[in-house]
Design an enzyme around this catalytic site. Sequence first.
Site, PDB file in Angstrom:
ATOM      1  N   PHE A  15       0.830  -1.205   0.000  1.00  0.00           N
ATOM      2  CA  PHE A  15       0.000   0.000   0.000  1.00  0.00           C
ATOM      3  C   PHE A  15       0.874   1.270   0.000  1.00  0.00           C
ATOM      4  O   PHE A  15       0.817   2.078  -0.945  1.00  0.00           O
ATOM      5  CB  PHE A  15      -0.927  -0.078   1.225  1.00  0.00           C
ATOM      6  CG  PHE A  15      -1.501   1.223   1.688  1.00  0.00           C
ATOM      7  CD1 PHE A  15      -2.162   2.069   0.813  1.00  0.00           C
ATOM      8  CD2 PHE A  15      -1.389   1.592   3.026  1.00  0.00           C
ATOM      9  CE1 PHE A  15      -2.701   3.273   1.261  1.00  0.00           C
ATOM     10  CE2 PHE A  15      -1.932   2.787   3.478  1.00  0.00           C
ATOM     11  CZ  PHE A  15      -2.571   3.629   2.588  1.00  0.00           C
ATOM     12  N   ASN A 101      19.356  -7.672   7.337  1.00  0.00           N
ATOM     13  CA  ASN A 101      19.774  -7.765   5.931  1.00  0.00           C
ATOM     14  C   ASN A 101      19.903  -6.396   5.263  1.00  0.00           C
ATOM     15  O   ASN A 101      20.859  -6.154   4.525  1.00  0.00           O
ATOM     16  CB  ASN A 101      18.808  -8.674   5.164  1.00  0.00           C
ATOM     17  CG  ASN A 101      18.991 -10.137   5.554  1.00  0.00           C
ATOM     18  OD1 ASN A 101      20.092 -10.538   5.928  1.00  0.00           O
ATOM     19  ND2 ASN A 101      17.938 -10.918   5.486  1.00  0.00           N
ATOM     20  N   GLY A 104      22.996  -4.630   6.800  1.00  0.00           N
ATOM     21  CA  GLY A 104      24.243  -5.177   6.262  1.00  0.00           C
ATOM     22  C   GLY A 104      24.512  -4.627   4.865  1.00  0.00           C
ATOM     23  O   GLY A 104      25.641  -4.264   4.527  1.00  0.00           O
ATOM     24  N   TYR A 147       4.435  -8.027  16.095  1.00  0.00           N
ATOM     25  CA  TYR A 147       4.629  -6.815  15.290  1.00  0.00           C
ATOM     26  C   TYR A 147       5.328  -5.740  16.115  1.00  0.00           C
ATOM     27  O   TYR A 147       6.374  -5.216  15.703  1.00  0.00           O
ATOM     28  CB  TYR A 147       3.266  -6.330  14.812  1.00  0.00           C
ATOM     29  CG  TYR A 147       3.296  -5.115  13.912  1.00  0.00           C
ATOM     30  CD1 TYR A 147       3.758  -5.199  12.607  1.00  0.00           C
ATOM     31  CD2 TYR A 147       2.822  -3.889  14.367  1.00  0.00           C
ATOM     32  CE1 TYR A 147       3.759  -4.093  11.777  1.00  0.00           C
ATOM     33  CE2 TYR A 147       2.813  -2.773  13.536  1.00  0.00           C
ATOM     34  CZ  TYR A 147       3.284  -2.879  12.239  1.00  0.00           C
ATOM     35  OH  TYR A 147       3.275  -1.777  11.424  1.00  0.00           O
ATOM     36  N   LYS A 151       9.212  -4.626  15.594  1.00  0.00           N
ATOM     37  CA  LYS A 151       9.568  -3.263  15.155  1.00  0.00           C
ATOM     38  C   LYS A 151      10.470  -2.580  16.179  1.00  0.00           C
ATOM     39  O   LYS A 151      11.319  -1.761  15.829  1.00  0.00           O
ATOM     40  CB  LYS A 151       8.292  -2.440  14.951  1.00  0.00           C
ATOM     41  CG  LYS A 151       7.473  -2.854  13.730  1.00  0.00           C
ATOM     42  CD  LYS A 151       8.069  -2.315  12.443  1.00  0.00           C
ATOM     43  CE  LYS A 151       7.158  -2.591  11.252  1.00  0.00           C
ATOM     44  NZ  LYS A 151       7.695  -2.048   9.991  1.00  0.00           N
ATOM     45  N   ARG A 188      -8.172  -3.758   8.519  1.00  0.00           N
ATOM     46  CA  ARG A 188      -7.975  -2.474   9.200  1.00  0.00           C
ATOM     47  C   ARG A 188      -9.285  -1.711   9.199  1.00  0.00           C
ATOM     48  O   ARG A 188     -10.186  -1.955   8.386  1.00  0.00           O
ATOM     49  CB  ARG A 188      -6.876  -1.666   8.508  1.00  0.00           C
ATOM     50  CG  ARG A 188      -5.507  -2.249   8.790  1.00  0.00           C
ATOM     51  CD  ARG A 188      -4.396  -1.318   8.352  1.00  0.00           C
ATOM     52  NE  ARG A 188      -3.836  -1.683   7.078  1.00  0.00           N
ATOM     53  CZ  ARG A 188      -2.617  -1.325   6.666  1.00  0.00           C
ATOM     54  NH1 ARG A 188      -1.840  -0.600   7.430  1.00  0.00           N
ATOM     55  NH2 ARG A 188      -2.163  -1.685   5.493  1.00  0.00           N
TER      56      ARG A 188
END
Length: 325
Positions: A15, A101, A104, A147, A151, A188
């Site tokens: 989105f 990732n 790095g 989640y 985060k 949502r």
Amino acid sequence: MSQLKRILVTGGAGFLGSHLCERLVDAGHDVICLDNFFTSQKANIERLLDFHNFEFIRHDITMPIWLEVDEIYNLACPAAPGHYQYNPIKTTKTSVMGAINVLGMAKRCRARVLQASTSEVYGDPVVHPQTEDYRGNVNPIGPRACYDEGKRVAETLFMDYHRSNKVDIKIVRIFNTYGPRMHPYDGRVVSNFIRQAIAGEPITLYGDGSQTRSFCYRDDLVEAMIRMMNSEPEFIGPVNIGNPHEFTIRQLAELVVKHTGAKSTFINKPLPEDDPLQRQPNISLAKAKLGWEPKVELEEGLKATIDYFRNIDMSHYRPPTPNHD
Ligand code: NAD
Ligand code: UDP
């Protein structure tokens, strides 16, 4: 025009990511969109495939990847509760291993990397409105933790790569954002209410609908992310990005009914576990450092989103039942 760059957008078919890719491609940058289509559809980036300065890579960000880039926007992560709770272990892996990732890669390429963090790092906040120095009230063992904590660890990794390896980082904490190209079945609140209203179905208020959220329109949000990426190197954040205008969920439902002309009734359903009672960003830092504040108020943004939902074929979308590890 500013200097043209090679820019990686992880979660670029989603989105927010697909709109960000559009903005960057239109500005002439060489854009690589990386996504595994866990929560998105190819249609989101269809228009971009014809551009010489756009490239798509189907890849899972939990796996390493070797690219040469100047900037990275790290958005890969399911964002709606129904999506991130579908496979919670994978959600945490995506945030944590995804951060490792891209960090790095940024370290090797000396690229600047921006993390799409979230207001969920504040959990169910007891400080209101939320400022960036508030450390939050997250339940580490609840159904939203995959989640929220994922985060939070991603923010930790960003800060430690910055302190230990001098990686050029930026962190934005995004508050509830809505707009065209939301997944109609992501669960949502904005997508649920608009879809239900258009179908003439009852609107599902979880709890008594008195909990609050502050809704930011997609275009305002993407503008802030780009400004943050291009801000002075010393300003790394975290910075709150959102619309400080706070609404109860019942008020949102009433606005959706008004602008769809729906005959829908309201029905109450149980409030999900750990559902935050209130949320409103303090955006003083974004105003001061980025010269940014949202321009699109909820009624205007809702009208654009309702138009979008009326014009898509919802039979192409399904509730989240993807078959991913
Ligand atoms: P979205 O689900 O539409 O986009 C996420 C994208 O990431 C999807 O295209 C998905 O397929 C991709 N993805 C998921 N797991 C992946 C993986 N392992 N490897 C590669 N790609 C993967 O959601 P969105 O609303 O566009 O959110 C984008 C980012 O912004 C997310 O990181 C989200 O946490 C953050 N954010 C969004 C909001 C909001 O209100 N929209 C609020 C706070 C934070
Ligand atoms: N919500 C609701 N009805 C719905 C979907 C959501 O009342 O059909 C409520 C939900 O309980 C929460 C708020 O709307 O209080 C925002 O939910 P969403 O999933 O959009 O975002 P988040 O909780 O992650 O902010």
